[in-house]
Design an enzyme around this catalytic site. Sequence first.
Site, PDB file in Angstrom:
ATOM      1  N   TYR A   1      -1.894   0.414  10.180  1.00 45.85           N
ATOM      2  CA  TYR A   1      -2.106  -0.371   8.960  1.00 45.85           C
ATOM      3  C   TYR A   1      -0.879  -0.283   8.049  1.00 45.85           C
ATOM      4  O   TYR A   1      -0.312  -1.291   7.629  1.00 45.85           O
ATOM      5  CB  TYR A   1      -3.367   0.112   8.235  1.00 45.85           C
TER       6      TYR A   1
ATOM      7  N   THR B   1       0.813  -1.220   0.000  1.00 44.10           N
ATOM      8  CA  THR B   1       0.000   0.000   0.000  1.00 44.10           C
ATOM      9  C   THR B   1       0.841   1.263   0.000  1.00 44.10           C
ATOM     10  O   THR B   1       1.947   1.287   0.561  1.00 44.10           O
ATOM     11  CB  THR B   1      -0.906   0.014   1.245  1.00 44.10           C
TER      12      THR B   1
HETATM   13  N1  UFG Z   1     -13.603  10.955   1.789  1.00 46.41           N
HETATM   14  C1  UFG Z   1     -14.650  11.838   1.940  1.00 46.41           C
HETATM   15  N2  UFG Z   1     -15.849  11.336   2.360  1.00 46.41           N
HETATM   16  C2  UFG Z   1     -16.057  10.020   2.644  1.00 46.41           C
HETATM   17  C3  UFG Z   1     -14.973   9.132   2.485  1.00 46.41           C
HETATM   18  C4  UFG Z   1     -13.755   9.630   2.053  1.00 46.41           C
HETATM   19  O1  UFG Z   1     -14.511  13.029   1.695  1.00 46.41           O
HETATM   20  O2  UFG Z   1     -17.182   9.658   3.047  1.00 46.41           O
HETATM   21  C5  UFG Z   1     -12.318  11.464   1.327  1.00 46.41           C
HETATM   22  C6  UFG Z   1     -11.175  11.131   2.268  1.00 46.41           C
HETATM   23  O3  UFG Z   1     -11.073  12.109   3.267  1.00 46.41           O
HETATM   24  C7  UFG Z   1      -9.996  11.068   1.306  1.00 46.41           C
HETATM   25  C8  UFG Z   1     -10.606  10.591  -0.010  1.00 46.41           C
HETATM   26  O4  UFG Z   1     -11.999  10.830   0.106  1.00 46.41           O
HETATM   27  O5  UFG Z   1      -9.476  12.343   1.117  1.00 46.41           O
HETATM   28  C9  UFG Z   1     -10.392   9.105  -0.257  1.00 46.41           C
HETATM   29  O6  UFG Z   1     -10.792   8.398   0.926  1.00 46.41           O
HETATM   30  P1  UFG Z   1     -10.918   6.821   0.971  1.00 46.41           P
HETATM   31  O7  UFG Z   1     -11.394   6.484   2.355  1.00 46.41           O
HETATM   32  O8  UFG Z   1     -11.714   6.342  -0.176  1.00 46.41           O
HETATM   33  O9  UFG Z   1      -9.441   6.314   0.746  1.00 46.41           O
HETATM   34  P2  UFG Z   1      -8.124   6.696   1.553  1.00 46.41           P
HETATM   35  O10 UFG Z   1      -7.316   7.558   0.621  1.00 46.41           O
HETATM   36  O11 UFG Z   1      -8.373   7.227   2.892  1.00 46.41           O
HETATM   37  O12 UFG Z   1      -7.532   5.240   1.797  1.00 46.41           O
HETATM   38  C10 UFG Z   1      -6.903   4.537   0.764  1.00 46.41           C
HETATM   39  C11 UFG Z   1      -7.024   3.054   0.992  1.00 46.41           C
HETATM   40  C12 UFG Z   1      -6.268   2.634   2.224  1.00 46.41           C
HETATM   41  C13 UFG Z   1      -4.883   3.123   2.128  1.00 46.41           C
HETATM   42  C14 UFG Z   1      -4.900   4.597   1.946  1.00 46.41           C
HETATM   43  C15 UFG Z   1      -3.545   5.178   1.812  1.00 46.41           C
HETATM   44  O13 UFG Z   1      -8.369   2.701   1.134  1.00 46.41           O
HETATM   45  O14 UFG Z   1      -6.263   1.228   2.333  1.00 46.41           O
HETATM   46  O15 UFG Z   1      -5.596   4.916   0.749  1.00 46.41           O
HETATM   47  O16 UFG Z   1      -3.578   6.457   2.331  1.00 46.41           O
HETATM   48  F1  UFG Z   1      -4.204   2.832   3.258  1.00 46.41           F
END
Ligand code: UFG
Length: 337
Positions: free
Chosen positions: A141, A117
């Site tokens: 994680y 990741t």
């Molecule tokens: N977001 C929102 N609203 C939501 C959900 C997410 O605005 O309801 C935003 C988050 O704040 C983030 C973006 O959308 O800025 C993407 O969020 P995700 O939760 O879809 O994904 P992440 O980037 O947080 O997480 C992903 C993977 C993880 C990994 C991570 C690395 O799912 O497994 O990238 O940073 F660890």
Amino acid sequence: MSAILVTGGAGYVGSHACKVLSAAGFLPVAFDNLSTGHRWAVQWGPLEHGDLADVEAVRRAIRRHRVEAVMHFAASSDVGESMRQPGPYFRNNVGGTLNLLEAMADCGIRRLVLSSTCASYGLPQVIPIREDHPQQPINPYGETKLAIERMLRWWDQVHGISWLALRYFNAAGADPDGEIGEAHEPETHLIPIAVQAALGQRENLGIFGTDYPTPDGTAVRDYVHVTDLAEAHLAGLRHLFAGGGSLACNLGTGRGHSVREVVRAVERVTRTALPIRLMARRPGDPPQLVAEPRLASELLGWRPRLSDLDTIVATACGWHSKSRPTRRQAAHSIQMK
Ligand code: UFG
């Protein structure tokens, strides 16, 4: 037919890898404890219902199916949960991988493709992120995946296990044929939540943070279609079968999209105005994560085919608009086989 053990083969990325492996003439043997994976997602080979905590079960599965290589997806992967409960993350991810590696060494299996990741990099110092960027995770994680990558180096040196660690950016989308897709409970990821809000399956989408130092103030991510990720694993396996050496490699497109761009894509594809709520930043979210994807292209000949935002969103919509009974029927029909 070469059998490939796919740990986490009933999960989101693992099940897409099983489909791609099967289409390429391999037999995917899904090894999954079904704690977050789904029986209905195992459609292209046998399911070994087992836990990586049970090293003998891993050895048995490897021997029973005459496994030739391993794709390792099984892991706890919710960043927020890992901040609240690091213990199970280290136990499942690091402990589980230790058992897997021991079973592989015992059985003489020498090739492993790891689901890693971009969370192993931590806060990016430079964008786009190259593989030699410092790895300083900011959550348990990411720390567990980094620990696993480090373990692999020693199993290569001592036991001759060659490996590829594929560091995904944001996995998204669903099988274009609609046979499998994302089904986390609870769902925390942006694209499925946005799609569900557009389809009326939830009230709205909260945008976490509008004051980031990005062009429109919302956070930027590099979204990669899950089928493209699966194809990269197949390319990685071929690289190892051809005698290629151990390496870590980013899987991303090199293009970032803001949360607002995702919202617009969902509105475009579904022709619906998305009900949104502007909210505070989610703790631990970096402003921007974008991959430098050149290595995967040069080393594996991998190029994402389905990772433009509209295709990601359209396939996710196709999957989420299927009713839940359909998925239950799918599960039923598989059990009946
Ligand atoms: N977001 C929102 N609203 C939501 C959900 C997410 O605005 O309801 C935003 C988050 O704040 C983030 C973006 O959308 O800025 C993407 O969020 P995700 O939760 O879809 O994904 P992440 O980037 O947080 O997480 C992903 C993977 C993880 C990994 C991570 C690395 O799912 O497994 O990238 O940073 F660890």
